[in-house]
Design a protein around this motif. Structure first.
Motif, mmCIF file in Angstrom:
data_model
loop_
_atom_site.group_PDB
_atom_site.id
_atom_site.type_symbol
_atom_site.label_atom_id
_atom_site.label_comp_id
_atom_site.label_asym_id
_atom_site.label_seq_id
_atom_site.Cartn_x
_atom_site.Cartn_y
_atom_site.Cartn_z
ATOM 1 N N ASP A 1 0.861 -1.179 0.000
ATOM 2 C CA ASP A 1 0.000 0.000 0.000
ATOM 3 C C ASP A 1 0.901 1.233 0.000
ATOM 4 O OD1 ASP A 1 -2.098 1.564 2.543
ATOM 5 O OD2 ASP A 1 -2.031 1.864 0.359
ATOM 6 N N ILE A 2 1.327 1.583 -1.210
ATOM 7 C CA ILE A 2 2.305 2.664 -1.360
ATOM 8 C C ILE A 2 1.615 4.013 -1.268
ATOM 9 C CG2 ILE A 2 3.998 3.727 -2.907
ATOM 10 C CD1 ILE A 2 4.471 0.976 -4.121
ATOM 11 N N ILE A 3 2.136 4.859 -0.412
ATOM 12 C CA ILE A 3 1.583 6.222 -0.298
ATOM 13 C C ILE A 3 2.558 7.182 -0.965
ATOM 14 C CG2 ILE A 3 0.886 8.058 1.274
ATOM 15 C CD1 ILE A 3 0.110 5.924 3.280
ATOM 16 N N ARG A 4 2.045 7.866 -1.952
ATOM 17 C CA ARG A 4 2.890 8.734 -2.756
ATOM 18 C C ARG A 4 2.868 10.177 -2.262
ATOM 19 N NH1 ARG A 4 1.885 4.400 -5.799
ATOM 20 N NH2 ARG A 4 3.117 3.961 -7.658
ATOM 21 N N LEU A 5 3.957 10.560 -1.640
ATOM 22 C CA LEU A 5 4.084 11.962 -1.219
ATOM 23 C C LEU A 5 5.318 12.546 -1.903
ATOM 24 C CD1 LEU A 5 3.351 11.530 2.610
ATOM 25 C CD2 LEU A 5 1.752 12.101 0.793
ATOM 26 N N ASP B 1 15.049 5.138 -0.092
ATOM 27 C CA ASP B 1 14.894 3.683 -0.076
ATOM 28 C C ASP B 1 14.311 3.201 1.251
ATOM 29 O OD1 ASP B 1 17.910 3.129 -2.016
ATOM 30 O OD2 ASP B 1 15.807 3.218 -2.656
ATOM 31 N N LYS B 2 14.792 3.797 2.341
ATOM 32 C CA LYS B 2 14.294 3.389 3.664
ATOM 33 C C LYS B 2 12.780 3.619 3.761
ATOM 34 C CE LYS B 2 14.917 4.190 8.640
ATOM 35 N NZ LYS B 2 15.903 4.461 9.689
ATOM 36 N N LEU B 3 12.346 4.813 3.356
ATOM 37 C CA LEU B 3 10.915 5.119 3.426
ATOM 38 C C LEU B 3 10.110 4.219 2.497
ATOM 39 C CD1 LEU B 3 9.976 8.876 3.753
ATOM 40 C CD2 LEU B 3 10.455 7.177 5.495
ATOM 41 N N LEU B 4 10.648 3.953 1.303
ATOM 42 C CA LEU B 4 9.906 3.142 0.347
ATOM 43 C C LEU B 4 9.798 1.703 0.835
ATOM 44 C CD1 LEU B 4 8.453 2.718 -2.354
ATOM 45 C CD2 LEU B 4 10.685 2.430 -3.453
ATOM 46 N N HIS B 5 10.924 1.140 1.240
ATOM 47 C CA HIS B 5 10.939 -0.272 1.611
ATOM 48 C C HIS B 5 10.357 -0.542 3.000
ATOM 49 C CE1 HIS B 5 13.337 -1.903 -1.838
ATOM 50 N NE2 HIS B 5 13.558 -0.612 -1.975
ATOM 51 N N ASN C 1 -4.510 9.326 3.550
ATOM 52 C CA ASN C 1 -3.187 8.787 3.260
ATOM 53 C C ASN C 1 -2.098 9.553 3.995
ATOM 54 O OD1 ASN C 1 -3.792 6.593 1.712
ATOM 55 N ND2 ASN C 1 -3.485 7.627 -0.262
ATOM 56 N N THR C 2 -2.295 10.862 4.107
ATOM 57 C CA THR C 2 -1.305 11.674 4.800
ATOM 58 C C THR C 2 -1.234 11.253 6.273
ATOM 59 O OG1 THR C 2 -1.743 13.519 3.312
ATOM 60 C CG2 THR C 2 -0.597 14.029 5.367
ATOM 61 N N CYS C 3 -2.394 11.052 6.893
ATOM 62 C CA CYS C 3 -2.419 10.605 8.296
ATOM 63 C C CYS C 3 -1.783 9.224 8.425
ATOM 64 C CB CYS C 3 -3.861 10.560 8.828
ATOM 65 S SG CYS C 3 -4.577 12.204 9.003
ATOM 66 N N LYS C 4 -2.114 8.360 7.475
ATOM 67 C CA LYS C 4 -1.547 7.000 7.483
ATOM 68 C C LYS C 4 -0.032 7.077 7.357
ATOM 69 C CE LYS C 4 -4.076 4.135 4.776
ATOM 70 N NZ LYS C 4 -4.299 3.184 3.637
ATOM 71 N N ALA C 5 0.419 7.922 6.435
ATOM 72 C CA ALA C 5 1.864 8.058 6.211
ATOM 73 C C ALA C 5 2.538 8.579 7.479
ATOM 74 C CB ALA C 5 2.131 8.990 5.034
ATOM 75 N N VAL C 6 1.901 9.555 8.090
ATOM 76 C CA VAL C 6 2.460 10.156 9.298
ATOM 77 C C VAL C 6 2.558 9.119 10.417
ATOM 78 C CG1 VAL C 6 1.675 11.669 11.173
ATOM 79 C CG2 VAL C 6 2.059 12.599 8.894
ATOM 80 N N GLN C 7 1.543 8.273 10.529
ATOM 81 C CA GLN C 7 1.605 7.183 11.517
ATOM 82 C C GLN C 7 2.812 6.282 11.253
ATOM 83 O OE1 GLN C 7 -2.218 5.196 11.212
ATOM 84 N NE2 GLN C 7 -2.802 5.829 13.273
ATOM 85 N N ARG C 8 2.981 5.922 9.988
ATOM 86 C CA ARG C 8 4.111 5.055 9.640
ATOM 87 C C ARG C 8 5.437 5.730 9.951
ATOM 88 N NH1 ARG C 8 2.479 2.921 3.564
ATOM 89 N NH2 ARG C 8 0.362 2.181 4.039
ATOM 90 N N LEU C 9 5.493 7.053 9.702
ATOM 91 C CA LEU C 9 6.721 7.791 10.000
ATOM 92 C C LEU C 9 6.986 7.790 11.502
ATOM 93 C CD1 LEU C 9 6.425 10.938 7.667
ATOM 94 C CD2 LEU C 9 8.033 9.027 7.432
ATOM 95 N N ARG C 10 5.959 8.005 12.269
ATOM 96 C CA ARG C 10 6.125 8.021 13.729
ATOM 97 C C ARG C 10 6.677 6.689 14.226
ATOM 98 N NH1 ARG C 10 3.741 12.426 16.373
ATOM 99 N NH2 ARG C 10 2.114 13.557 15.210
ATOM 100 N N LYS C 11 6.204 5.601 13.619
ATOM 101 C CA LYS C 11 6.676 4.262 14.017
ATOM 102 C C LYS C 11 8.128 4.057 13.625
ATOM 103 C CE LYS C 11 2.697 1.105 14.136
ATOM 104 N NZ LYS C 11 1.841 1.135 12.946
ATOM 105 N N LEU C 12 8.416 4.465 12.384
ATOM 106 C CA LEU C 12 9.713 4.126 11.800
ATOM 107 C C LEU C 12 10.856 5.001 12.328
ATOM 108 C CD1 LEU C 12 11.270 2.502 9.587
ATOM 109 C CD2 LEU C 12 10.713 4.365 8.015
ATOM 110 N N LEU C 13 10.556 6.271 12.594
ATOM 111 C CA LEU C 13 11.637 7.213 12.911
ATOM 112 C C LEU C 13 11.725 7.623 14.374
ATOM 113 C CD1 LEU C 13 11.037 9.559 9.843
ATOM 114 C CD2 LEU C 13 12.693 7.672 10.008
#
Lengths: 396, 396
Positions: free
Chosen positions: A36-40, A350-354, A384-396
């Motif tokens: 589920d790729i989010i394109r920003l 690459d990190k964000l994509l993978h 999608n922006t909220c979803k992406a932000v959640q993923r960022l919070r987890k990852l970073l």
């Protein structure tokens, strides 16, 4: 075939930055078809055109289907109805421009790319990082480019005093609010640039594509600065302001007063260039553009811009919480963040994509000064922006 | 402002031919507001778009108004649905081209004007008289142009053996059926041109804008000639074939096999140029173009083309009766006539405008070899064409 080709093409990257990114994303997609790729990444809008615009376009298409109302070749520099709407738009911004200085086109990218046709070989000044078109079009023309680095210290708002001394009569590209950094010059800074241009006999090419996103008390046109009509061209777009990335329309302002030392009037050169190499913008598109600038259009589009602004502040908040430094997001749909942990920008891509299935744009794609930085756009859906932000919070 | 401008602009006429004519007609109009001016000058179509096309465009505009179907930036070189339609169109003409060789644009004029960007400084060969864009774009680029004169003796179909010997590795512009003369090369002549190009290491830029008007047994594409894929670019337009002068769409074919001696692939250069300086064609316009190439579109457009053909033969008959020599009218919407009584072409322009209220295009506007000749177009209404012909019969 023994003809000579333009060898300057050897000076530029084989593929355009975004073609490059699209290819990487396609490859990832193929390997991970369920991702589920989010394109920003690409600065492409997602909200549909408001009905006032689609209705205007429908009406124009209908007219094309009837002999009495059919229209052939458009007037070279745009229909009067659209040029008038543009002049009126500037008036609302507090700026007086003449209709004869308005040149309607199929988009800012075309004009930014083609403006080199009327210019000779000059010193070029381009802030770094920057929209690749300014650099590439000048490399194609064999021009020498002076890059003016932005960085966290100058807030990615480089000023003339950071230039090497002795540069005279240059062509200066300014984009404010900036792509990719989202940083925006204030009035005083623009006045400094205009003074510098006048003092050095230089030309400013001002990319105003993101003007509609300004939310602070900043200038909406280079012509708000007295003297700019002697030294600046302004290039504007319906893409981001009206969602016209798939409709294709923009305009360039070249004041009649822009005259080179040897007596050439730039608007006359551009008129000649366009009359020779361009055949105008589609009639239904011009009606759509006129509708975008109407009172109702502005109101409807404001909602879209506010929608994107909410995305921008959503991303910005998350970065604040993550203590990641950034510019943009306030007067721009772009957020330009410092890659955490000192990662290089393509590594971060690459990190964000993978790892998070988010596509952004590596800062290095915009220039050396972009290394270690990354651009995220606010053009996705809010969800999608909220979803992406959640993923960022987890990852970073 | 001390920047250098492109001095090559001093080499070309101040104003583009048709801007010049439009100005003269406007002046005449102002002095004679009741004049019933019949315009057979600019090659602009007059028949409305068939419903299959407007419906496709309407549908696409509707899609732009809804989030689920909204489209942003188009794929760089055109949507697959349109590129496929173009490939299919070529197949119907008996020519195999690959989708990767197709580059959709906003019209042939843009491509003809911009193709110089990827080429170096070469000898240029351009038949005279000719569509001004080829000459002007090369003058702007500082290229040396060899004009190859057409005349009544060679039926305005100049051949390589009329060129000075010793020209190598040139860029050759061919337009067939020709604008302005309406003359069309036959298969054997095209084979001779392709042989010449291969022998001399030259590149042919083939302007195929009027292909739809061919009514004799002639080639519909340069790629019908074996070997052309090694030496020719083909530039095509929806303007005349589909009535898209106000819609704006065209395409350029650059075969993958077009490679310069030093290893540059022309399609790669063009891809890079377009990716840098162009942002694609409006989505509704591409759907309109797809509809134009559909079976139903071709049938409907054939009616329009036949309508214009009738105009052409109406004009041609009159000239036959008046014993005025001409080319064109058979495979072309243009008739290229010899000005009677040895009049110069601008004098004849004035005579027709002032004495018969007919606007045509003076041959000299297309080049020195056009002096003493005049272009009339078949794009008016049948009624106006008949009216114009009556006036001509009286006057001449």
């Amino acid at each position: 075939m023994r003809i000579k080709i333009n060898n300057n093409f050897d000076r530029i990257n084989q593929t355009y930055l975004f073609s490059n990114i699209a290819a990487r994303v396609r490859d990832y997609s193929k390997g991970h078809p369920d991702a589920d790729i989010i394109r920003l990444g690409i600065g492409d809008v997602t909200l549909p055109l408001p009905s006032v615009i689609t209705e205007a376009m429908q009406q124009a298409v209908l007219e094309m289907g009837s002999a009495e109302t059919f229209r052939g070749y458009p007037p070279e520099y745009g229909y009067d109805f659209l040029k008038d709407a543009i002049v009126s738009h500037y008036k609302d911004l507090g700026v007086n421009i003449s209709s004869s200085s308005v040149f309607v086109s199929d988009g800012a990218k075309s004009d930014l790319g083609n403006i080199v046709d009327i210019l000779g070989n000059n010193e070029i000044i381009i802030p770094d990082p920057v929209y690749p078109v300014y650099v590439d079009s000048n490399l194609m023309n064999g021009n020498h480019i002076n890059l003016l680095p932005g960085n966290m210290d100058n807030g990615f708002l480089p000023m003339p005093d950071e230039l090497p001394s002795g540069i005279e009569a240059a062509v200066i590209y300014l984009c404010s609010p900036n792509n990719p950094t989202g940083a925006a010059y204030d009035q005083e800074q623009l006045e400094t640039w205009v003074s510098y241009a006048i003092d050095t006999g230089s030309l400013i090419i001002y990319d105003n594509a993101y003007e509609a996103f300004i939310s602070e008390d900043l200038s909406h046109s280079i012509y708000s600065v007295p003297g700019a009509e002697e030294c600046a061209i302004e290039i504007c777009s319906f893409s981001k302001f009206a969602g016209f990335t798939g409709v294709r329309c923009g305009w360039t302002i070249i004041p009649d007063t822009l005259i080179s030392e040897d007596g050439h009037q730039l608007s006359a050169l551009w008129s000649r260039r366009q009359a020779t190499k361009f055949n105008g913008v589609s009639y239904p598109v011009q009606r759509a553009a006129e509708a975008a600038l109407s009172d109702k259009g502005i109101i409807e589009l404001q909602k879209n811009i506010d929608y994107y602004r909410r995305n921008a502040s959503t991303i910005a908040s998350a970065l604040d919480d993550l203590a990641i430094r950034y510019t943009g997001g306030i007067n721009s749909p772009y957020i330009w963040l410092e890659c955490p942990d000192g990662l290089g920008s393509w590594d971060f891509f690459d990190k964000l994509l993978h790892k998070a299935q988010i596509v952004g744009t590596p800062g290095e794609g915009f220039g050396q000064a972009g290394e270690g930085f990354f651009r995220l756009t606010a053009f996705g859906t809010y969800e999608n922006t909220c979803k992406a932000v959640q993923r960022l919070r987890k990852l970073l």
